[in-house]
Design a protein around this motif. Structure first.
Motif, PDB file in Angstrom:
ATOM      1  N   PHE A 161       7.166  -8.744  -4.172  1.00  0.00           N
ATOM      2  CA  PHE A 161       6.449  -7.985  -3.149  1.00  0.00           C
ATOM      3  C   PHE A 161       5.995  -8.949  -2.062  1.00  0.00           C
ATOM      4  O   PHE A 161       5.580 -10.075  -2.354  1.00  0.00           O
ATOM      5  N   VAL A 162       6.065  -8.517  -0.825  1.00  0.00           N
ATOM      6  CA  VAL A 162       5.534  -9.302   0.284  1.00  0.00           C
ATOM      7  C   VAL A 162       4.235  -8.644   0.717  1.00  0.00           C
ATOM      8  O   VAL A 162       4.230  -7.627   1.415  1.00  0.00           O
ATOM      9  N   PHE A 163       3.129  -9.252   0.299  1.00  0.00           N
ATOM     10  CA  PHE A 163       1.841  -8.623   0.550  1.00  0.00           C
ATOM     11  C   PHE A 163       1.430  -8.718   2.023  1.00  0.00           C
ATOM     12  O   PHE A 163       0.616  -7.935   2.491  1.00  0.00           O
ATOM     13  N   ASP A 164       2.018  -9.699   2.758  1.00  0.00           N
ATOM     14  CA  ASP A 164       1.672  -9.812   4.185  1.00  0.00           C
ATOM     15  C   ASP A 164       2.083  -8.577   4.965  1.00  0.00           C
ATOM     16  O   ASP A 164       1.421  -8.187   5.925  1.00  0.00           O
ATOM     17  N   ASN A 165       3.194  -7.960   4.543  1.00  0.00           N
ATOM     18  CA  ASN A 165       3.642  -6.737   5.224  1.00  0.00           C
ATOM     19  C   ASN A 165       2.649  -5.596   5.060  1.00  0.00           C
ATOM     20  O   ASN A 165       2.611  -4.674   5.878  1.00  0.00           O
ATOM     21  N   LEU A 166       1.867  -5.649   4.005  1.00  0.00           N
ATOM     22  CA  LEU A 166       0.848  -4.620   3.784  1.00  0.00           C
ATOM     23  C   LEU A 166      -0.485  -4.995   4.420  1.00  0.00           C
ATOM     24  O   LEU A 166      -1.223  -4.141   4.902  1.00  0.00           O
ATOM     25  N   ILE A 167      -0.772  -6.311   4.417  1.00  0.00           N
ATOM     26  CA  ILE A 167      -2.092  -6.759   4.875  1.00  0.00           C
ATOM     27  C   ILE A 167      -2.148  -6.874   6.393  1.00  0.00           C
ATOM     28  O   ILE A 167      -3.167  -6.538   7.019  1.00  0.00           O
ATOM     29  N   ASN A 168      -1.059  -7.353   7.035  1.00  0.00           N
ATOM     30  CA  ASN A 168      -1.075  -7.610   8.481  1.00  0.00           C
ATOM     31  C   ASN A 168      -1.417  -6.387   9.325  1.00  0.00           C
ATOM     32  O   ASN A 168      -2.220  -6.493  10.263  1.00  0.00           O
ATOM     33  N   PRO A 169      -0.824  -5.189   9.068  1.00  0.00           N
ATOM     34  CA  PRO A 169      -1.220  -4.020   9.872  1.00  0.00           C
ATOM     35  C   PRO A 169      -2.703  -3.697   9.754  1.00  0.00           C
ATOM     36  O   PRO A 169      -3.358  -3.337  10.744  1.00  0.00           O
ATOM     37  N   VAL A 170      -3.254  -3.826   8.543  1.00  0.00           N
ATOM     38  CA  VAL A 170      -4.685  -3.567   8.350  1.00  0.00           C
ATOM     39  C   VAL A 170      -5.515  -4.602   9.094  1.00  0.00           C
ATOM     40  O   VAL A 170      -6.547  -4.293   9.711  1.00  0.00           O
ATOM     41  N   ARG A 171      -5.058  -5.865   9.062  1.00  0.00           N
ATOM     42  CA  ARG A 171      -5.787  -6.939   9.738  1.00  0.00           C
ATOM     43  C   ARG A 171      -5.812  -6.713  11.246  1.00  0.00           C
ATOM     44  O   ARG A 171      -6.838  -6.944  11.909  1.00  0.00           O
ATOM     45  N   VAL A 182      -5.688  -3.839  12.833  1.00  0.00           N
ATOM     46  CA  VAL A 182      -6.611  -2.743  13.131  1.00  0.00           C
ATOM     47  C   VAL A 182      -8.056  -3.226  13.091  1.00  0.00           C
ATOM     48  O   VAL A 182      -8.887  -2.882  13.950  1.00  0.00           O
ATOM     49  N   LEU A 183      -8.383  -4.050  12.109  1.00  0.00           N
ATOM     50  CA  LEU A 183      -9.743  -4.565  11.984  1.00  0.00           C
ATOM     51  C   LEU A 183     -10.098  -5.499  13.152  1.00  0.00           C
ATOM     52  O   LEU A 183     -11.241  -5.527  13.618  1.00  0.00           O
ATOM     53  N   LYS A 184      -9.094  -6.259  13.635  1.00  0.00           N
ATOM     54  CA  LYS A 184      -9.360  -7.140  14.772  1.00  0.00           C
ATOM     55  C   LYS A 184      -9.640  -6.334  16.030  1.00  0.00           C
ATOM     56  O   LYS A 184     -10.539  -6.655  16.812  1.00  0.00           O
ATOM     57  N   LYS A 185      -8.872  -5.260  16.240  1.00  0.00           N
ATOM     58  CA  LYS A 185      -9.104  -4.415  17.417  1.00  0.00           C
ATOM     59  C   LYS A 185     -10.475  -3.748  17.354  1.00  0.00           C
ATOM     60  O   LYS A 185     -11.117  -3.537  18.386  1.00  0.00           O
ATOM     61  N   ALA A 186     -10.916  -3.442  16.153  1.00  0.00           N
ATOM     62  CA  ALA A 186     -12.228  -2.807  15.986  1.00  0.00           C
ATOM     63  C   ALA A 186     -13.367  -3.822  16.083  1.00  0.00           C
ATOM     64  O   ALA A 186     -14.537  -3.447  16.067  1.00  0.00           O
ATOM     65  N   LEU A 204     -14.121  -6.035  13.847  1.00  0.00           N
ATOM     66  CA  LEU A 204     -14.695  -6.351  12.550  1.00  0.00           C
ATOM     67  C   LEU A 204     -14.263  -7.729  12.049  1.00  0.00           C
ATOM     68  O   LEU A 204     -14.883  -8.309  11.153  1.00  0.00           O
ATOM     69  N   ILE A 205     -13.173  -8.243  12.643  1.00  0.00           N
ATOM     70  CA  ILE A 205     -12.707  -9.589  12.296  1.00  0.00           C
ATOM     71  C   ILE A 205     -12.605 -10.388  13.570  1.00  0.00           C
ATOM     72  O   ILE A 205     -12.007  -9.944  14.582  1.00  0.00           O
ATOM     73  N   ARG A 206     -13.197 -11.581  13.576  1.00  0.00           N
ATOM     74  CA  ARG A 206     -13.157 -12.433  14.758  1.00  0.00           C
ATOM     75  C   ARG A 206     -11.810 -13.154  14.851  1.00  0.00           C
ATOM     76  O   ARG A 206     -11.265 -13.564  13.833  1.00  0.00           O
ATOM     77  N   LYS A 207     -11.347 -13.283  16.069  1.00  0.00           N
ATOM     78  CA  LYS A 207     -10.122 -14.029  16.307  1.00  0.00           C
ATOM     79  C   LYS A 207     -10.405 -15.516  16.153  1.00  0.00           C
ATOM     80  O   LYS A 207     -11.451 -16.001  16.538  1.00  0.00           O
TER      81      LYS A 207
END
Length: 480
Positions: A456-466, A468-472, A474-477
């Motif tokens: 499994f490539v977990f980055d493919n699942l995590i990157n889209p969520v990350r 979205v959180l950056k645009k909101a 909630l996560i600093r660049k």
């Protein structure tokens, strides 16, 4: 054959035969455990017991062979990956597909052999094993009594809650339906305890019942008293039933007269049986439909009815032609006729359900012969790339993964086939469902292994969520 193909094939075959022998031994031990109560203490010689196990062993192959292929593939390719042999092959320009080419030819040969085995050897072994078991049961009547269900022994149907003793001769909670010339079960005996007394040298088996009751249903001459179901009841401390077993003890263990199960038939015989059963079943349904239509009396009614009229309006239009007493008699006769028709339909429905279930079993047995061969190929393409991905050989993790995958495959097949027997799903889909589910998994794993990707490539699942959180916010660049 090139050196590489010979090396891979040799490594695979060593593991394959080792795993197959170990698994077959385990399943044979399970067979012995299941039937030890029927074989031990029956005065059977070693040759008969050996034949019993020999005839039952081929039926284990549809379980053992797919599991062997799956486990061997994971172990062999896991060893190659763990010891960096695949890395050496890839550095030399040899892909995973090229490494699997020789084994693919071997697996195709195994699948064809499995098909031949399922179509010829297993039916012959089933025929031999069932006939041998029936003959042993006749030789030892106590063996013919299974706990918790009714069993036909001599001239009685007997059900016991528990058996004990060296030969299963002591019975607990005995219920007996005694056969008579009359249709139906009119004589019933219940006893707290029972004992089978006899020997193989005697033509008479005595069943001694203790502390029980005897019920005999009385058939009144006046039909109006039949709904009351009168019966005679008596208590006994001890009651002996002698059964003539002249046909039981005169047993030839080589006799082979029992041949009416789907497991004993080849593909050609199954096709013929299915065609015959289908034709007979459809004819019975059509005849019953025609019979019920004629029985309703609609064909003999000379009354012009308006289709838009309600049932009450139709009934009133008919009853208006008669006086009150005659109308009442007509209604009573009609109700009796309807109730009789309903009872007849319920009885026939049960009969048709049994026929359909038997037909479904034959269709399942037919498709199982093809499914076994295809399953061998599919499970190889599940196990081989999975072993290359997890990069672990030996009997540890590969054994756990193989068992989990096989149990999933096996239980899906069992549940689907059980559903197919009662007509919930098609026998075709029930037999092929587990293989069809495993096929996309095999394609997915083969693709992942040949493209050098993990399971499994977990980055493919995590990157889209990350993102979205950056645009909101909630996560600093990250800042350079």
């Amino acid at each position: 054959m090139k050196i590489l193909d010979r090396y891979i094939l040799t490594s695979y075959l060593k593991t394959f035969f080792t795993v197959f022998i170990i698994l077959m031994f385990i399943f044979v031990l399970q067979t012995i455990w299941l039937y030890i109560g029927e074989l031990a203490g029956k005065d059977l010689d070693a040759e008969v017991i050996f034949k019993f196990l020999l005839y039952f062993s081929p039926k284990l192959v549809p379980l053992v062979l797919p599991l062997t292929i799956l486990l061997t593939s994971i172990m062999t390719f896991g060893n190659f990956a763990e010891n960096y042999e695949f890395a050496a092959m890839k550095s030399s320009g040899i892909s995973l597909q090229r490494a699997m080419r020789g084994l693919t030819v071997f697996i195709l040969f195994v699948s064809l052999t499995a098909f031949f085995f399922a179509n010829n050897v297993i039916p012959a072994a089933e025929y031999k094993s069932i006939n041998l078991r029936k003959n042993i049961a006749k030789l030892k009547p106590a063996m013919a009594i299974t706990e918790g269900v009714f069993n036909e022994v001599g001239n009685i149907n007997i059900k016991v809650e528990d058996k004990s003793g060296d030969n299963g001769q002591y019975l607990t909670d005995v219920i007996i339906h005694q056969k008579t010339d009359r249709t139906g079960n009119f004589t019933v005996m219940k006893a707290n305890k029972g004992e089978l007394v006899g020997s193989t040298n005697s033509d008479v088996l005595s069943l001694i019942l203790k502390d029980g009751n005897y019920y005999d249903e009385i058939q009144p001459t006046d039909y109006r008293k039949k709904p009351n179901k009168p019966f005679a009841k008596s208590y006994f401390r001890e009651y002996t039933i002698n059964m003539d077993l002249s046909n039981f003890n005169n047993v030839d263990l080589e006799d082979e007269n029992y041949s009416n199960t789907q497991g004993m038939l080849k593909i050609s015989e199954l096709n013929e049986s299915i065609d015959s059963f289908s034709t007979e079943y459809n004819k019975k349904v059509k005849d019953f439909s025609s019979y019920m239509y004629k029985r309703s009396g609609v064909t003999s009614m000379d009354i012009n009815l308006n289709p838009s009229d309600s049932v009450q309006e139709i009934k009133n239009s008919i009853l208006e032609k008669y006086d009150t007493y005659q109308a009442q008699q007509i209604v009573n006769l009609a109700l009796g006729s309807v109730n009789g028709a309903i009872s007849h339909i319920i009885l026939k429905k049960s009969e048709f359900k049994k026929s359909a279930k038997q037909l479904n079993k034959f269709e399942i047995a037919l498709h199982e012969k093809y499914a076994l061969a295809v399953a061998c190929i599919v499970l190889f393409f599940v196990g081989a790339p999975l072993g290359a991905i997890i990069r672990k050989g030996g009997m540890g993790l590969p054994m756990v993964v193989a068992i989990l995958l096989f149990l999933t495959y096996h239980f899906i097949g069992i549940f689907a086939k059980n559903s197919a027997e009662d007509g919930s799903i098609s026998p075709f889909w029930a037999t092929w469902l587990s293989t069809i589910i495993m096929l996309p998994l095999g394609i997915f794993l083969t693709y992942r292994a040949t493209t050098d990707q993990g399971l499994f490539v977990f980055d493919n699942l995590i990157n889209p969520v990350r993102k979205v959180l950056k645009k909101a916010g909630l996560i600093r660049k990250k800042t350079k």
